[in-house]
Write a protein that holds these residues in place. Structure first.
Motif, PDB file in Angstrom:
ATOM      1  N   ARG A 232      -3.839  -8.965  -3.335  1.00  0.00           N
ATOM      2  CA  ARG A 232      -3.481 -10.364  -3.573  1.00  0.00           C
ATOM      3  C   ARG A 232      -2.851 -11.000  -2.347  1.00  0.00           C
ATOM      4  O   ARG A 232      -3.059 -12.181  -2.065  1.00  0.00           O
ATOM      5  CB  ARG A 232      -2.529 -10.464  -4.777  1.00  0.00           C
ATOM      6  CG  ARG A 232      -3.236 -10.349  -6.116  1.00  0.00           C
ATOM      7  CD  ARG A 232      -2.315 -10.733  -7.259  1.00  0.00           C
ATOM      8  NE  ARG A 232      -1.362  -9.676  -7.555  1.00  0.00           N
ATOM      9  CZ  ARG A 232      -1.600  -8.680  -8.397  1.00  0.00           C
ATOM     10  NH1 ARG A 232      -2.771  -8.599  -9.019  1.00  0.00           N
ATOM     11  NH2 ARG A 232      -0.682  -7.765  -8.632  1.00  0.00           N
ATOM     12  N   VAL A 233      -2.086 -10.211  -1.593  1.00  0.00           N
ATOM     13  CA  VAL A 233      -1.499 -10.730  -0.350  1.00  0.00           C
ATOM     14  C   VAL A 233      -2.600 -11.117   0.639  1.00  0.00           C
ATOM     15  O   VAL A 233      -2.552 -12.176   1.266  1.00  0.00           O
ATOM     16  CB  VAL A 233      -0.551  -9.685   0.277  1.00  0.00           C
ATOM     17  CG1 VAL A 233      -0.119 -10.115   1.673  1.00  0.00           C
ATOM     18  CG2 VAL A 233       0.668  -9.470  -0.604  1.00  0.00           C
ATOM     19  N   LEU A 234      -3.604 -10.258   0.772  1.00  0.00           N
ATOM     20  CA  LEU A 234      -4.711 -10.566   1.683  1.00  0.00           C
ATOM     21  C   LEU A 234      -5.478 -11.794   1.204  1.00  0.00           C
ATOM     22  O   LEU A 234      -5.876 -12.648   2.013  1.00  0.00           O
ATOM     23  CB  LEU A 234      -5.650  -9.366   1.792  1.00  0.00           C
ATOM     24  CG  LEU A 234      -5.072  -8.090   2.400  1.00  0.00           C
ATOM     25  CD1 LEU A 234      -6.174  -7.050   2.600  1.00  0.00           C
ATOM     26  CD2 LEU A 234      -4.384  -8.377   3.723  1.00  0.00           C
TER      27      LEU A 234
ATOM     28  N   LEU B 221      -1.503  -1.329  -4.948  1.00  0.00           N
ATOM     29  CA  LEU B 221      -2.688  -1.721  -4.190  1.00  0.00           C
ATOM     30  C   LEU B 221      -3.234  -3.082  -4.608  1.00  0.00           C
ATOM     31  O   LEU B 221      -3.709  -3.850  -3.762  1.00  0.00           O
ATOM     32  CB  LEU B 221      -3.765  -0.642  -4.348  1.00  0.00           C
ATOM     33  CG  LEU B 221      -3.339   0.760  -3.910  1.00  0.00           C
ATOM     34  CD1 LEU B 221      -4.451   1.764  -4.191  1.00  0.00           C
ATOM     35  CD2 LEU B 221      -2.970   0.781  -2.433  1.00  0.00           C
ATOM     36  N   ASP B 222      -3.193  -3.388  -5.889  1.00  0.00           N
ATOM     37  CA  ASP B 222      -3.682  -4.688  -6.344  1.00  0.00           C
ATOM     38  C   ASP B 222      -2.829  -5.817  -5.776  1.00  0.00           C
ATOM     39  O   ASP B 222      -3.342  -6.884  -5.426  1.00  0.00           O
ATOM     40  CB  ASP B 222      -3.708  -4.745  -7.867  1.00  0.00           C
ATOM     41  CG  ASP B 222      -4.745  -3.794  -8.457  1.00  0.00           C
ATOM     42  OD1 ASP B 222      -5.862  -3.719  -7.903  1.00  0.00           O
ATOM     43  OD2 ASP B 222      -4.435  -3.111  -9.445  1.00  0.00           O
ATOM     44  N   GLU B 223      -1.522  -5.576  -5.673  1.00  0.00           N
ATOM     45  CA  GLU B 223      -0.634  -6.576  -5.077  1.00  0.00           C
ATOM     46  C   GLU B 223      -0.947  -6.738  -3.588  1.00  0.00           C
ATOM     47  O   GLU B 223      -0.920  -7.854  -3.053  1.00  0.00           O
ATOM     48  CB  GLU B 223       0.824  -6.166  -5.275  1.00  0.00           C
ATOM     49  CG  GLU B 223       1.826  -7.233  -4.887  1.00  0.00           C
ATOM     50  CD  GLU B 223       1.693  -8.498  -5.725  1.00  0.00           C
ATOM     51  OE1 GLU B 223       1.847  -9.593  -5.140  1.00  0.00           O
ATOM     52  OE2 GLU B 223       1.418  -8.391  -6.932  1.00  0.00           O
TER      53      GLU B 223
ATOM     54  N   LEU C  76      -5.945  -0.662   3.095  1.00  0.00           N
ATOM     55  CA  LEU C  76      -6.080  -0.951   1.664  1.00  0.00           C
ATOM     56  C   LEU C  76      -7.270  -0.195   1.068  1.00  0.00           C
ATOM     57  O   LEU C  76      -7.174   0.386  -0.024  1.00  0.00           O
ATOM     58  CB  LEU C  76      -6.238  -2.452   1.453  1.00  0.00           C
ATOM     59  CG  LEU C  76      -6.405  -2.928   0.004  1.00  0.00           C
ATOM     60  CD1 LEU C  76      -5.240  -2.443  -0.868  1.00  0.00           C
ATOM     61  CD2 LEU C  76      -6.515  -4.446  -0.042  1.00  0.00           C
ATOM     62  N   ILE C  77      -8.383  -0.187   1.780  1.00  0.00           N
ATOM     63  CA  ILE C  77      -9.557   0.560   1.309  1.00  0.00           C
ATOM     64  C   ILE C  77      -9.219   2.037   1.148  1.00  0.00           C
ATOM     65  O   ILE C  77      -9.574   2.676   0.150  1.00  0.00           O
ATOM     66  CB  ILE C  77     -10.735   0.373   2.295  1.00  0.00           C
ATOM     67  CG1 ILE C  77     -11.294  -1.049   2.180  1.00  0.00           C
ATOM     68  CG2 ILE C  77     -11.842   1.395   2.027  1.00  0.00           C
ATOM     69  CD1 ILE C  77     -12.371  -1.373   3.196  1.00  0.00           C
ATOM     70  N   ASN C  78      -8.504   2.575   2.125  1.00  0.00           N
ATOM     71  CA  ASN C  78      -8.124   3.981   2.058  1.00  0.00           C
ATOM     72  C   ASN C  78      -7.228   4.262   0.857  1.00  0.00           C
ATOM     73  O   ASN C  78      -7.360   5.291   0.190  1.00  0.00           O
ATOM     74  CB  ASN C  78      -7.404   4.393   3.340  1.00  0.00           C
ATOM     75  CG  ASN C  78      -7.138   5.879   3.402  1.00  0.00           C
ATOM     76  OD1 ASN C  78      -8.048   6.687   3.429  1.00  0.00           O
ATOM     77  ND2 ASN C  78      -5.862   6.241   3.420  1.00  0.00           N
ATOM     78  N   GLY C  79      -6.316   3.324   0.563  1.00  0.00           N
ATOM     79  CA  GLY C  79      -5.442   3.492  -0.589  1.00  0.00           C
ATOM     80  C   GLY C  79      -6.223   3.591  -1.884  1.00  0.00           C
ATOM     81  O   GLY C  79      -5.967   4.466  -2.720  1.00  0.00           O
ATOM     82  N   PHE C  80      -7.209   2.708  -2.056  1.00  0.00           N
ATOM     83  CA  PHE C  80      -8.039   2.761  -3.258  1.00  0.00           C
ATOM     84  C   PHE C  80      -8.862   4.052  -3.303  1.00  0.00           C
ATOM     85  O   PHE C  80      -9.014   4.680  -4.352  1.00  0.00           O
ATOM     86  CB  PHE C  80      -8.966   1.549  -3.315  1.00  0.00           C
ATOM     87  CG  PHE C  80      -8.301   0.277  -3.779  1.00  0.00           C
ATOM     88  CD1 PHE C  80      -7.645   0.233  -5.002  1.00  0.00           C
ATOM     89  CD2 PHE C  80      -8.322  -0.869  -2.995  1.00  0.00           C
ATOM     90  CE1 PHE C  80      -7.028  -0.938  -5.440  1.00  0.00           C
ATOM     91  CE2 PHE C  80      -7.710  -2.040  -3.425  1.00  0.00           C
ATOM     92  CZ  PHE C  80      -7.056  -2.077  -4.654  1.00  0.00           C
TER      93      PHE C  80
ATOM     94  N   CYS D  27       0.833  -1.206   0.000  1.00  0.00           N
ATOM     95  CA  CYS D  27       0.000   0.000   0.000  1.00  0.00           C
ATOM     96  C   CYS D  27       0.866   1.255   0.000  1.00  0.00           C
ATOM     97  O   CYS D  27       0.578   2.225  -0.707  1.00  0.00           O
ATOM     98  CB  CYS D  27      -0.925   0.014   1.222  1.00  0.00           C
ATOM     99  SG  CYS D  27      -2.291  -1.166   1.139  1.00  0.00           S
ATOM    100  N   LYS D  28       1.931   1.225   0.785  1.00  0.00           N
ATOM    101  CA  LYS D  28       2.818   2.393   0.845  1.00  0.00           C
ATOM    102  C   LYS D  28       3.476   2.645  -0.514  1.00  0.00           C
ATOM    103  O   LYS D  28       3.729   3.787  -0.889  1.00  0.00           O
ATOM    104  CB  LYS D  28       3.884   2.189   1.922  1.00  0.00           C
ATOM    105  CG  LYS D  28       4.720   3.421   2.200  1.00  0.00           C
ATOM    106  CD  LYS D  28       5.737   3.166   3.300  1.00  0.00           C
ATOM    107  CE  LYS D  28       5.106   3.128   4.659  1.00  0.00           C
ATOM    108  NZ  LYS D  28       4.651   4.456   5.131  1.00  0.00           N
TER     109      LYS D  28
END
Length: 504
Positions: free
Chosen positions: A166-168, A161-163, A187-191, A156-157
């Motif tokens: 995939r980790v989750l 974000l898609d990666e 992650l939601i915040n990143g999107f 995320c940093k």
């Protein structure tokens, strides 16, 4: 750098080090749900923060400090010194240094491993954190839920974000782990910050499928994301749903929706939300009020912002620099000069100073206004002197308007002094500035001094134009000084300028 120490080393990790939501702001929950510390070290995390819809790290300064005691029975690895050394190296050398010093490192537990990965994440080194994670199997360790959570945050940093998603998916579907709500919210915040609302809501649905209950911070991210892309009505409906679901909104929830209303010209509805928040016992903060300043100024009703400024002070919420600069900009933009001047004085009284651009805009506005409202000339000149003495850069156009205002206010001496100062500093005032002074001198019958200004134009690398000569010839004609008028007319012709006025 020595990697040994005689006693356990304590690494202090402050949330202030992180600049966005993809930071350990939610670390208050991670240990309780994922990692119990072994006898070889302990981790104490007591921070409990509320995610601001505007700035997720807003309360970071007030949070308790994260304290990690890293104790290795063999060499008591000094994490902080190691991280500081890495950060002090040029970017190209960090990976090689890191690989050299970590390859022979032994970790007693996955918890020890996680501590170093997390320290790298907090130190803004997500690439090194991910490199370390890629080697986890070589240390004979099996990643746990917290390991995957940190890795997701690292992606995320890096804005991958898609990666991160995939980790989750991997940790849930293949490892049987469940991420904590904080990691998913990051992650939601990143999107949302990038306007990818569809992906954000897919992750939100993913939370429901794995039984991860969203918090008010999760909703705050979605609300801000919806408002960011202009879907204000959906944001308002979500706010209503939050209240119906018995989840108490916080002030950041209301601020997010208020900001959405203000951006689409519905600031009065934003005020209604503010009143509702106050009735619920919530305390508006400076960000909440700043959304209203921004909204009113965009809508062309900055005078309403003055009422907001008064209200926030009555509620013991002190305006910040953004509050004053936003309001001041709006007042200047919509021509409310007297209100702008009062706001500026109030701003200075609260120990804030406007920036150079704002000061020039305020001074230009006061100068123009003073042409008809003479009482403003004194305020304009005081501001002008303050800018000169305070080492502000005064635009040439601002300087010219000040000189014109002085001329129109019959303060010719001050106008002449400032014109000379301008040329002495190596500047070339606009021709209109010279002509303004020439006209003012001619109006007072001071033709000889006006001629000196003509000479000053040469020093200022300006060629007199037709207006310059017209003013002088007209005054000589008025005084019946035919010889003087003829000399000026002849000088103009030699310069290739043909005046409209002729000697008579």
């Amino acid at each position: 750098m020595s990697s040994l120490c005689a006693a356990p080393f304590t690494l202090l990790l402050s949330p202030v080090q992180s600049s966005s939501l993809d930071s350990p702001l939610f670390a208050n929950s991670y240990r309780s749900s994922h990692c119990k510390r072994t006898q070889h070290g302990k981790l104490v995390v007591t921070a409990t923060l509320s995610l601001s819809s505007t700035n997720p790290t807003e309360h970071a300064r007030d949070a308790p400090v994260h304290s990690i005691n890293l104790v290795d029975s063999d060499d008591r690895f000094r994490v902080k010194d190691f991280i500081d050394t890495i950060r002090g190296l040029p970017t190209k050398e960090r990976t090689e240094f890191f690989s050299t010093h970590v390859k022979d490192r032994e970790f007693r537990t996955i918890s020890d491993f996680n501590d170093l990965v997390m320290a790298l994440f907090i130190a803004e080194e997500p690439d090194l954190a991910l490199k370390l994670f890629s080697d986890v199997s070589s240390y004979g360790l099996e990643p746990d839920s917290w390991t995957f959570s940190i890795v997701s945050r690292c992606y995320c940093k890096k804005n991958h974000l898609d990666e991160a998603k995939r980790v989750l998916d991997h940790m849930v579907e293949e490892k049987g782990f469940h991420p904590d709500v904080s990691t998913v919210t990051i992650l939601i915040n990143g999107f949302c910050k990038r306007g990818r609302l569809q992906r954000a809501f897919e992750v939100f649905e993913f939370m429901g499928r794995i039984g991860c209950k969203p918090t008010v911070q999760t909703y705050n991210c979605l609300l801000k994301g919806l408002c960011y892309v202009g879907r204000v009505e959906e944001a308002f409906e979500m706010l209503i749903k939050i209240k119906k679901d018995s989840m108490k909104p916080d002030i950041y929830t209301y601020t997010a929706v208020m900001d959405g209303f203000c951006k689409v010209g519905r600031s009065d509805e934003a005020v209604e939300l503010l009143d509702e928040a106050v009735e619920m016992g919530l305390t508006p903060n400076v960000v909440t009020y700043n959304t209203l300043f921004n909204g009113y100024c965009k809508e062309g009703t900055p005078l309403k912002g003055i009422g907001v400024l008064k209200q926030m002070k009555q509620r013991n919420c002190m305006p910040d620099y953004i509050s004053y600069s936003t309001l001041l900009h709006g007042l200047l933009k919509w021509g409310k000069l007297r209100s702008a001047l009062r706001t500026y004085k109030e701003m200075v009284g609260d120990s804030f100073e406007a920036d150079e651009r704002m000061m020039n805009a305020l001074l230009r506005g006061l100068c123009r206004k003073s042409w008809k409202e003479k009482d403003l000339l004194e305020s304009a000149y005081q501001l002008f002197e303050k800018m000169k003495n305070g080492f502000y850069v005064i635009d040439l156009s601002t300087y010219g308007l000040m000189i014109k205002a002085l001329c129109m206010g019959e303060k010719i001496e001050e106008a002449l002094d400032n014109l000379h100062n301008l040329t002495r500093m190596g500047h070339s005032p606009h021709i209109i500035t010279f002509n303004t002074v020439i006209g003012a001198l001619c109006a007072e019958g001071r033709v000889d001094e006006a001629l000196l200004v003509l000479i000053l134009m040469d020093e200022g690398r300006r060629i007199p134009d037709r207006i310059s000569y017209n003013l002088l010839i007209e005054e000589c004609n008025r005084r019946k000084c035919l010889l003087g008028a003829c000399n000026i007319y002849g000088a103009a012709l030699k310069r290739g300028v043909i005046p409209n006025r002729k000697p008579r």
